[in-house]
Design an enzyme around this catalytic site. Sequence first.
Site, PDB file in Angstrom:
ATOM      1  N   TYR A 162     118.506 -50.630  36.558  1.00 59.56           N
ATOM      2  CA  TYR A 162     119.964 -50.440  36.664  1.00 59.56           C
ATOM      3  C   TYR A 162     120.311 -49.374  37.705  1.00 59.56           C
ATOM      4  CZ  TYR A 162     124.706 -49.367  34.891  1.00 59.56           C
ATOM      5  OH  TYR A 162     126.055 -49.137  34.755  1.00 59.56           O
ATOM      6  N   LYS A 166     122.442 -49.953  41.114  1.00 61.48           N
ATOM      7  CA  LYS A 166     123.735 -49.300  41.275  1.00 61.48           C
ATOM      8  C   LYS A 166     123.782 -48.406  42.507  1.00 61.48           C
ATOM      9  CE  LYS A 166     126.243 -50.896  37.899  1.00 61.48           C
ATOM     10  NZ  LYS A 166     127.355 -51.819  38.235  1.00 61.48           N
TER      11      LYS A 166
END
Length: 301
Positions: A162, A166
């Site tokens: 993640y 991001k």
Amino acid sequence: MLDGKVVVVTGAGGGIGRDIALMAGANGARVVVNDIGAGLDGSGQDDGPAARVVAEIKAAGGEAVASLDSVADAEGAQRIVQAALDAFGRLDGIVNNAGILRDTFFHKMTEEEWDRVVKVHLYGSFHVSRAAAPVFKQQQSGSLVHMTSTSGLIGNLAQANYSAAKLGIVGLSKSIALDMQRFGVRSNCIAPFAWSRMISSIKVDSPEQEARVARLQQMTPAKIAPLAVYLLSERAASVSGQIFCVRNNEILVFSQPRPVRSVQREGGWTPEQIAEHAMPALAASFHGLDVSSDVFTWDPA
């Protein structure tokens, strides 16, 4: 603020995406509500969430259609953009919000856990933005709003997939802003703090994590929507390539990486000289192994 605009919001069946879609509709936009109705890990599919948000927008007097395509592949992204063109004849803004979580510590992370999260977040933001790019270029206007995270900007435990995705979105957004500014296209990021279905999967295994979750529960997804709607509007015509953060009633702008200190030596360096001189001189400017909660230690107003 969005009268006459057509906006696509991905992952809009609930949480932050839902509130952005609702506020965009309330501000005059015709909205494509994209959501495959999957679980937090990306499994399954259900047309209910997107249909419910479309019904909410229409009940409030707005116009909206549902899209059930996945952002994780180029063909699905193309169909999402085409849904806007078919239903409303144009496209003015994209909110790349769709996401999933598969949290695990790095030494336990599987290739599948890595790949799936990166495909939805980073590839998804690329695919939808790339599908919209020719439309924006042709009409000489358009706004892209991407969801990043302090997990990538600062760091977090058990989120290598993640966090990498991001932070990659930040680079993608800046590149779009640079490449497409001559066509009147803008691209910005928001790092949202909000209690949502995705964030509710955070592991709570310590008093510190319990306190963090308690703070997050006070931050509603509706607090993110005003900034997204602003960035989609013509009032934000001069704003591009920026990274914003929303924490309840706070709006912050993030720094972007720049050199902070340097050392030089005539004739260059040996490894020993780096150890003895360069690293001690640079060490005062090192960053610690912070996680997001180490930086955001105060309760937002």
